[in-house]
Each structure stands twice: as structure tokens, then as C-alpha cells.
Design a protein around this motif. Sequence first.
Motif, PDB file in Angstrom:
ATOM      1  N   PRO A 119       1.022  -1.015   0.136  1.00  0.00           N
ATOM      2  CA  PRO A 119       0.062  -0.164  -0.019  1.00  0.00           C
ATOM      3  C   PRO A 119       0.911   1.272   0.063  1.00  0.00           C
ATOM      4  O   PRO A 119       1.352   1.612   1.131  1.00  0.00           O
ATOM      5  CB  PRO A 119      -0.855  -0.064   1.406  1.00  0.00           C
ATOM      6  CG  PRO A 119      -0.029  -1.113   2.113  1.00  0.00           C
ATOM      7  CD  PRO A 119       0.680  -2.145   1.307  1.00  0.00           C
ATOM      8  N   LYS A 120       0.849   1.960  -0.993  1.00  0.00           N
ATOM      9  CA  LYS A 120       1.556   2.965  -1.302  1.00  0.00           C
ATOM     10  C   LYS A 120       1.273   4.302  -0.134  1.00  0.00           C
ATOM     11  O   LYS A 120       2.115   5.020   0.146  1.00  0.00           O
ATOM     12  CB  LYS A 120       1.719   3.678  -2.487  1.00  0.00           C
ATOM     13  CG  LYS A 120       0.375   4.334  -3.086  1.00  0.00           C
ATOM     14  CD  LYS A 120       0.543   5.049  -4.399  1.00  0.00           C
ATOM     15  CE  LYS A 120      -0.641   5.478  -4.835  1.00  0.00           C
ATOM     16  NZ  LYS A 120      -0.753   6.278  -6.166  1.00  0.00           N
ATOM     17  N   GLU A 121      -0.055   4.286   0.117  1.00  0.00           N
ATOM     18  CA  GLU A 121      -0.441   5.338   1.333  1.00  0.00           C
ATOM     19  C   GLU A 121       0.416   5.184   2.621  1.00  0.00           C
ATOM     20  O   GLU A 121       0.391   6.035   3.442  1.00  0.00           O
ATOM     21  CB  GLU A 121      -1.820   5.252   1.395  1.00  0.00           C
ATOM     22  CG  GLU A 121      -2.662   5.442   0.056  1.00  0.00           C
ATOM     23  CD  GLU A 121      -2.738   4.420  -0.822  1.00  0.00           C
ATOM     24  OE1 GLU A 121      -3.157   4.282  -1.806  1.00  0.00           O
ATOM     25  OE2 GLU A 121      -2.514   3.102  -0.340  1.00  0.00           O
ATOM     26  N   LEU A 122       0.705   3.890   2.831  1.00  0.00           N
ATOM     27  CA  LEU A 122       1.436   3.532   4.058  1.00  0.00           C
ATOM     28  C   LEU A 122       2.900   3.375   4.039  1.00  0.00           C
ATOM     29  O   LEU A 122       3.490   3.277   4.991  1.00  0.00           O
ATOM     30  CB  LEU A 122       0.832   2.190   4.700  1.00  0.00           C
ATOM     31  CG  LEU A 122      -0.745   2.286   5.029  1.00  0.00           C
ATOM     32  CD1 LEU A 122      -1.271   0.986   5.465  1.00  0.00           C
ATOM     33  CD2 LEU A 122      -0.945   3.251   6.029  1.00  0.00           C
ATOM     34  N   VAL A 172      10.284   4.796  -2.478  1.00  0.00           N
ATOM     35  CA  VAL A 172       9.373   4.828  -1.077  1.00  0.00           C
ATOM     36  C   VAL A 172       8.009   5.713  -1.588  1.00  0.00           C
ATOM     37  O   VAL A 172       8.261   6.894  -1.858  1.00  0.00           O
ATOM     38  CB  VAL A 172      10.033   5.132   0.063  1.00  0.00           C
ATOM     39  CG1 VAL A 172       8.999   5.455   1.229  1.00  0.00           C
ATOM     40  CG2 VAL A 172      11.038   4.376   0.652  1.00  0.00           C
ATOM     41  N   GLY A 173       6.738   4.960  -1.484  1.00  0.00           N
ATOM     42  CA  GLY A 173       5.554   5.637  -1.565  1.00  0.00           C
ATOM     43  C   GLY A 173       5.192   5.928  -2.954  1.00  0.00           C
ATOM     44  O   GLY A 173       4.174   6.545  -2.971  1.00  0.00           O
ATOM     45  N   THR A 174       5.830   5.362  -3.772  1.00  0.00           N
ATOM     46  CA  THR A 174       5.667   5.691  -5.242  1.00  0.00           C
ATOM     47  C   THR A 174       4.353   4.557  -5.861  1.00  0.00           C
ATOM     48  O   THR A 174       3.644   4.780  -6.714  1.00  0.00           O
ATOM     49  CB  THR A 174       6.534   5.647  -6.389  1.00  0.00           C
ATOM     50  OG1 THR A 174       7.111   4.220  -6.179  1.00  0.00           O
ATOM     51  CG2 THR A 174       7.574   6.767  -5.842  1.00  0.00           C
ATOM     52  N   GLY A 175       4.495   3.484  -5.114  1.00  0.00           N
ATOM     53  CA  GLY A 175       3.458   2.395  -5.643  1.00  0.00           C
ATOM     54  C   GLY A 175       4.051   1.566  -6.565  1.00  0.00           C
ATOM     55  O   GLY A 175       3.209   0.584  -7.072  1.00  0.00           O
ATOM     56  N   THR A 176       5.093   1.597  -6.981  1.00  0.00           N
ATOM     57  CA  THR A 176       5.738   1.132  -8.126  1.00  0.00           C
ATOM     58  C   THR A 176       5.790  -0.435  -7.672  1.00  0.00           C
ATOM     59  O   THR A 176       6.305  -0.736  -6.668  1.00  0.00           O
ATOM     60  CB  THR A 176       7.030   1.736  -8.836  1.00  0.00           C
ATOM     61  OG1 THR A 176       7.290   0.773  -9.770  1.00  0.00           O
ATOM     62  CG2 THR A 176       8.049   1.733  -7.627  1.00  0.00           C
ATOM     63  N   MET A 177       5.903  -1.349  -8.913  1.00  0.00           N
ATOM     64  CA  MET A 177       6.008  -2.634  -8.572  1.00  0.00           C
ATOM     65  C   MET A 177       7.396  -3.094  -9.033  1.00  0.00           C
ATOM     66  O   MET A 177       7.890  -4.202  -9.185  1.00  0.00           O
ATOM     67  CB  MET A 177       4.972  -3.592  -9.400  1.00  0.00           C
ATOM     68  CG  MET A 177       3.493  -3.570  -9.095  1.00  0.00           C
ATOM     69  SD  MET A 177       2.553  -4.758  -9.890  1.00  0.00           S
ATOM     70  CE  MET A 177       2.724  -4.292 -11.416  1.00  0.00           C
ATOM     71  N   GLY A 178       8.175  -2.041  -9.517  1.00  0.00           N
ATOM     72  CA  GLY A 178       9.572  -2.286  -9.917  1.00  0.00           C
ATOM     73  C   GLY A 178       9.557  -2.626 -11.238  1.00  0.00           C
ATOM     74  O   GLY A 178       8.668  -2.268 -12.209  1.00  0.00           O
ATOM     75  N   GLU A 223      -9.665   0.691  -2.936  1.00  0.00           N
ATOM     76  CA  GLU A 223      -9.188  -0.292  -1.443  1.00  0.00           C
ATOM     77  C   GLU A 223      -8.095   0.467  -0.921  1.00  0.00           C
ATOM     78  O   GLU A 223      -8.051   0.474   0.350  1.00  0.00           O
ATOM     79  CB  GLU A 223      -9.239  -1.826  -2.093  1.00  0.00           C
ATOM     80  CG  GLU A 223     -10.379  -2.199  -2.386  1.00  0.00           C
ATOM     81  CD  GLU A 223     -10.187  -3.684  -3.098  1.00  0.00           C
ATOM     82  OE1 GLU A 223     -11.091  -4.064  -3.491  1.00  0.00           O
ATOM     83  OE2 GLU A 223      -9.005  -3.884  -3.671  1.00  0.00           O
ATOM     84  N   GLY A 224      -7.066   0.771  -1.754  1.00  0.00           N
ATOM     85  CA  GLY A 224      -5.826   1.234  -0.862  1.00  0.00           C
ATOM     86  C   GLY A 224      -6.072   2.562  -0.060  1.00  0.00           C
ATOM     87  O   GLY A 224      -5.575   2.648   1.096  1.00  0.00           O
TER      88      GLY A 224
END
Length: 557
Positions: free
Chosen positions: A321-324, A360-366, A456-457
Motif C-alpha cells: 500500500p503506497k499510502e502507508l 518509497v511511496g510511489t506504488g511501483t512494482m519495480g 481499496e488502498g
Amino acid sequence: MSGPKIAPARLELGTSGAPARPQSWIGHHNVAPDWSAVPQQTVIEIVAKGCLEDPERPAIIIENGPVMARREFLDRCQRFAGYLSDKVKPGDRVVMMLDNRLEFMIALFGIIANRATMVSIAPSAMQYDAGHIVTDAAPTVAIVGKPQLPIIEAVRGNAPALAHIVVVDGEEPDGLAAYESAAEPLDFTTAQCQREDIVTVYYTSGTTGAPKGCMLHHGWWLRVIDVDLRLFRRGWQDRQLCCLPFYYADPAIQLLTSLASRGTLVAMRRFSVSRFWEVVTTYDATEILSIASIPALLMKGEPGPAERDHRIRLAIHAGLPKELHREMLERYGFHWHNQYGSTEGGVMSRVPDHLADKLVGTGTMGVEPPGVTIRLVDDDDKDVPAGEAGECLVGGPDLYAGYLNRPEVTAEANRGGWYHSGDVARRDERGLLYFVGRKKEIIRRSGENISAAEVEGVLRSHPQVIDAAVLPVPDELRGEEVKAYIQIKPGEAVTPEAVIDFCRANLAAFKIPRFIEFRATDFERTPSMRVHKQGLLKEKSDLRQGAFDRETGKIGT
């Protein structure tokens, strides 16, 4: 152990049709060559080599249970394999329905050494879902815990070939002792396994239709272990924490990576927020693998000193979860690397270790590991430009071997020579991937595409929310509307209006849920700990019933 030291050339998906990789895309740094971490040709070779070279080091530590050295683990595996040797032949399937007990892993490798296939069934499965798997898999042997025996007996009529039921009973790790002493051990160093043997079958909880049995061969397992160890090096000092159920694939992956790198697996009986950090510190874990809602659930727990008094140096999570993310790093003191994978494709992308701070916090899966290619395509399988969302098509060596008894479904999933994942993602100009949602879980409202996963996120980042699930509700005017099921922390009082205000501050107006339904208890979950959305759909014929309607300000009846 025989066989060539270098993996032979293999048929793979994704050998044509992919555009050239732009030089501007980032990649993983300092990754050793293919098969340098796992030169073995079978899973059983990894088990034998890892146990024989370091016999006194613990292989598995069970929370509040036994600590088993590699020497004993290999001995028990070989003895149970000997018991099975005259009861299965190559290609036979063995269903296993067992809780997180050490005997699960002993039985797993005993099955594989005989060139049979382990078919996993959740120990909580009931007659309907267990019956579907037993009917489809047609096993010759079943291995069950005593609590699960009545279920297997009830569905035994669905499997006329089922000749033997092995009951795991008694104190751990001696639940198989009566069987282990019944025959000569099968020497793993001379096992005749072949790289193409189907090792395991896991039934996927699809969004439509009955679950399908995903077949995985030795090559799939070897590739996942090799990639994982090359992306993040481990050694004798490492202890991987397993907080997932053993009937899922990840715990066995963690055990095999530990055996291949001289490490140790520390296994929880089941995931628990209240016990999690106590287990981490008591058993000196150094790494965490988590999935689904685990990070969000941990963040809802009360802070304590154990959260920083540990030796954890890495956590790998699927769907972070990028928000956390930033708050998690600051609270726990180590990086959580987002990863994208599936039963069919194995490890398909991961955040590069050298970019962990920046992302950090970007939500990327790499980005994909070496050897894997992901294309993003439209409904006609045409590649979409950077920044646009498209379905993930996956190519690479040693992907899954297909779906059991479903050749037509396999052919459809692999059409054009690429595995069609059903996942929707986008890619930025650097090549980084971002999950958008499941293709069948995109809500279409007034011409706008809404990702259920994104909503949901946001909902999970609300301080009073434990978990959330978002579904489409049919609507004559807009096509579909958004409904949110929300589980609130015990003792907390949250109004629908407060949730809506929170969403307004974090989402575009068209993404804000119209319908909200609170839940006092946990959701029914799939084997991968995701919310079982098919179960929610079956709860009522009209999803508006019992839900707050943002437009009317009332509860639907």
C-alpha cells in the motif's frame, strides 16, 4: 545426483512480438548470471545438497514447536518418500490438506522425490470446495490432518482412484512416524526426478468460474528460487519469517531458498498481529515475506519496542500500500520491497534494491528481473504507449505448465505465445510498472475506468479501517457504481459521511464510493489472504441492500 550443471534450453513464452527495451529503462544492479544461485536440475537436488552440506544447521523452526536440523529433516523426508514409493508412480497426484505443521514439508518433498504431484487443499476447505479439487485432480493418495479427515472421507466417492489416506496425527514432528518407519528410505541423492515433472498443483481463486489447477514443474520452482537469490543475496545468518499458510506456494519457496543459501525458515502457525513482532524477535528473523493486507493489518496494531528491536533487513511484499509505505519505513526501520508475481508467472517484477530509498511511496512494482519480459497491451494485444494502462502479458523461461485438465483454458491464456495475466498495469518512461487492477475488477462508471485496488488502498489508509473491498454495482444511468465494504477497528465509530469525506481528500470525485457497507467481522478470504469477493457477491441479490447510499443519504432496503 546426475544431470548437466547448466540448465538446458527450454521452451518459453514471450519469444516474439515484444518491442525493443529502451535504453532509458532502469534495471536491477549487480545481478549474478542465470542459474548461478541454483545450478541444480530438480527441487530434490536442492533439498539433498542443502541438508548434506550443512547437516546440523536448523532447516525449519516452528513457532512454539520443534526446531529441526537439516540432518533430521532430510532423514524424515527420505523415510516418508520410502513409504510412498510403492503407492504412487510418476505423474500420480497426492492431495494434501494439512495445517502449518512441519510434517507438511516432509510430505511435500516425499511426494516430489517419487515423481508424483502434490495437490494443495486449504485445511479450512469444506465439502464443496474440497470436493471440486478432489474430483478434478483424481488423486491416488490423500495426506490429511485428523481435523480434515471427515472432509476427505465425505468426498472420497468423487475420486475412485484414491486408494490410501495418510492421517497426520499426534505430536509434531512425529505425525508421520508410523509411516516413516514402514519401508526403506528413498535416497534423495539417487532420486530419478526429471526437470519437466509436474511438482505441484495449486488451485487459483479466479474471478469467474470454478478454481483451476495451476501446474508447476521443477523448472518453475528452480527459476523462482534462482531469481530470488540473485536479486537479494542471503547466507547462513539469514532467517526468513513465514507468516503464510503452508498450503500456499510461498512457504515452500522460502524453505527452498533457505536450504539453497544455508539459511533457516521460521514459520508461524498462522498470521497474527498481536504475536508477529514477538515471533520476529524471539526467533531472530532477518527477512519477511508478506502478501495482501498483512502490512495494513500490522500498521493497525499498537506500537511496541519489538518493532525496532529486531534484525530484519528486508521485507518483500506483493501489492504494497503506497499510502502507508513511508510510515512503515519510519515505524519499522527497514525497507519493504514491492513485488509483482503470480502462481503462473512466478516473480514477474520487483523494486530494485539500489532504488529502494528513491521509490518509497510511489506504488511501483519495480521492473522485471533478468529473463522476464512484461508487455502492456490493449484488448487487441497491441502494445500501449508509456503512461497508458494495459493488460500484463508475461514472457520468460519456466513459466507454469498449464491448467490441469483445461487445455482450452491454457491455450486461451497463452494465446500469441504470451501468458495473459488478466492484470492491468501502466509503465512510466523509466520502465517502472504500476498496478492498476484486475482486468475483471475495473469498474466502468459513466465511461471512466476505476480501479477497485486503488480505492481499496485509500480506504485501508484510513486510521480506523482494518480492511476494505470494492465491487461494482449495476446502475442504469452510469453503467456501474462503486460499492465499498469496510471493516472497522473494534471499538471505533466511523460514519459513512466521514469515510466519504476521507475519500474526497484522496480520490477523484468519480472514484468515491456511492455505496458503503460496514462489517463487524473479518472478511472471508482466499488462500492468498485476499478478500473473497465472489463470496461477497453471493451474500445478497441486490448489493444496495443494507448499504449507505451517498446520493440519498439513506440505508438501502
